[in-house]
Design an enzyme around this catalytic site. Structure first.
Site, PDB file in Angstrom:
ATOM      1  CD1 TRP A   9      -2.289  -1.873   0.103  1.00 33.06           C
ATOM      2  CD2 TRP A   9      -3.060  -1.241   2.101  1.00 33.06           C
ATOM      3  NE1 TRP A   9      -3.404  -2.635   0.380  1.00 33.06           N
ATOM      4  CE2 TRP A   9      -3.878  -2.269   1.604  1.00 33.06           C
ATOM      5  CE3 TRP A   9      -3.351  -0.696   3.352  1.00 33.06           C
ATOM      6  CZ2 TRP A   9      -4.988  -2.742   2.309  1.00 33.06           C
ATOM      7  CZ3 TRP A   9      -4.447  -1.167   4.063  1.00 33.06           C
ATOM      8  CH2 TRP A   9      -5.257  -2.183   3.552  1.00 33.06           C
ATOM      9  CG  HIS A  93       9.766  -0.898  -3.072  1.00 33.52           C
ATOM     10  ND1 HIS A  93       9.773   0.269  -3.794  1.00 33.52           N
ATOM     11  CD2 HIS A  93       8.723  -1.632  -3.528  1.00 33.52           C
ATOM     12  CE1 HIS A  93       8.764   0.241  -4.658  1.00 33.52           C
ATOM     13  NE2 HIS A  93       8.115  -0.897  -4.517  1.00 33.52           N
ATOM     14  CD  GLU A  95       7.896   3.332  -4.570  1.00 30.40           C
ATOM     15  OE1 GLU A  95       7.368   3.098  -3.469  1.00 30.40           O
ATOM     16  OE2 GLU A  95       7.334   3.096  -5.662  1.00 30.40           O
ATOM     17  CD  GLU A 163       8.137  -4.172  -7.092  1.00 32.70           C
ATOM     18  OE1 GLU A 163       6.925  -4.378  -7.096  1.00 32.70           O
ATOM     19  OE2 GLU A 163       8.652  -3.211  -6.480  1.00 32.70           O
ATOM     20  CB  SER A 210       2.046  -1.259 -14.336  1.00 29.28           C
ATOM     21  OG  SER A 210       2.650   0.001 -14.074  1.00 29.28           O
ATOM     22  N   GLY A 231       1.086  -2.651  -6.288  1.00 23.51           N
ATOM     23  CA  GLY A 231       0.978  -1.339  -5.655  1.00 23.51           C
ATOM     24  C   GLY A 231      -0.400  -0.750  -5.870  1.00 23.51           C
TER      25      GLY A 231
END
Ligand code: 13P
Length: 250
Positions: A9, A93, A95, A163, A210, A231
């Site tokens: 999330w 991750h 990010e 990813e 995606s 996500g």
């Protein structure tokens, strides 16, 4: 065949919103048999979510954690704070790596810490668009996976998520063939690292970037993809449940 579907999330959902979404998902998919669902809400929702999920097959994961022992680390969260409630933790991750400067070494320390507390790390690796265009996919996957697994002795309690950065949050996913190619390279790297044959390696390898209800089937129909890290499409019960329903028909 059982699939592992992980909802990330990210920095979304107040506590109230989290509990509403988790309750809707829990009510709808308690009976699901061939899908292991892990939800990774924000830290603030982990404890109340664990109460909602007490008798549920849905598991919880954390989106990150510190590798440090409890102490003077303002704003961080320790493994002991999450491990009573979570079975998984997303580590490395993109990010975290790009926005918050997490290096391969830091990710490795976090992985070792998680394993020491019986949390299963979901280790995220993947190339950016320049690296892909320059033909560096193999070397990037090798470098990221090898550094992640330094000191890791067993493949039992691991999940790897491929990813590609160019597919995250862009609405442009990798093609199923591209994703499968990278996941099969990851499988070979795991075989080499642990000195095992293909059939021995039971580590789930997920695709993320995606993923939607329209494309999930095509990813899961590939040989080397065991699940998905989702996500945006995990942020509404309608979208997430339609992904789960689609998988149920496989
Ligand atoms: P999206 O599904 O929004 O592309 O995010 C993927 C992701 O980063 C999951 O960890």
């Amino acid at each position: 065949m059982s699939y592992l579907i992980v909802a990330n999330w990210k920095m979304n959902k107040t506590n109230q919103e989290s509990l509403k979404l988790i309750t809707e998902i829990n009510n709808a998919i308690q009976q699901t048999s061939n899908i292991n669902v892990v939800i990774c809400p924000p830290y603030t929702s982990i404890v109340p979510a664990a109460e909602v999920l007490e008798n549920s097959s849905i598991m919880l994961g954390s989106q990150n954690m510190s590798h440090e022992a409890p102490g003077a680390h303002t704003g961080e969260i320790s493994v002991d704070m999450i491990s009573p409630y979570c079975e998984y933790v997303i580590l490395g991750h993109s990010e975290r790596r790009i926005i918050y400067g997490e290096t391969n070494d830091i990710v490795n320390m976090k992985i070792l810490k998680a394993l020491g507390s019986k949390l299963t790390p979901i280790i995220c690796i993947g190339e950016n668009i320049d690296q892909r265009n320059e033909g560096k996919l193999d070397s990037i996957l090798k470098e990221m996976l090898e550094s992640s697994l330094t000191g890791v002795k067993s493949f039992d309690n691991l999940v790897i998520a491929y990813e590609p950065l160019w597919a995250i949050g862009t609405g442009i996913s990798a093609s199923p063939e591209q994703a499968n190619e990278a996941c099969s390279k990851i499988k070979i790297l795991l075989m080499e690292h642990f000195n095992k044959t293909e059939k021995d390696i039971t580590t789930p390898i997920l695709y993320g970037g995606s993923v939607t209800k329209e494309n999930i089937k095509d990813f899961l129909n590939q040989d080397c993809i065991d699940g998905a890290l989702i996500g945006s499409a995990s942020l509404s019960s309608e979208q997430f449940l339609s992904i789960i329903q689609t998988i149920d028909t496989l």
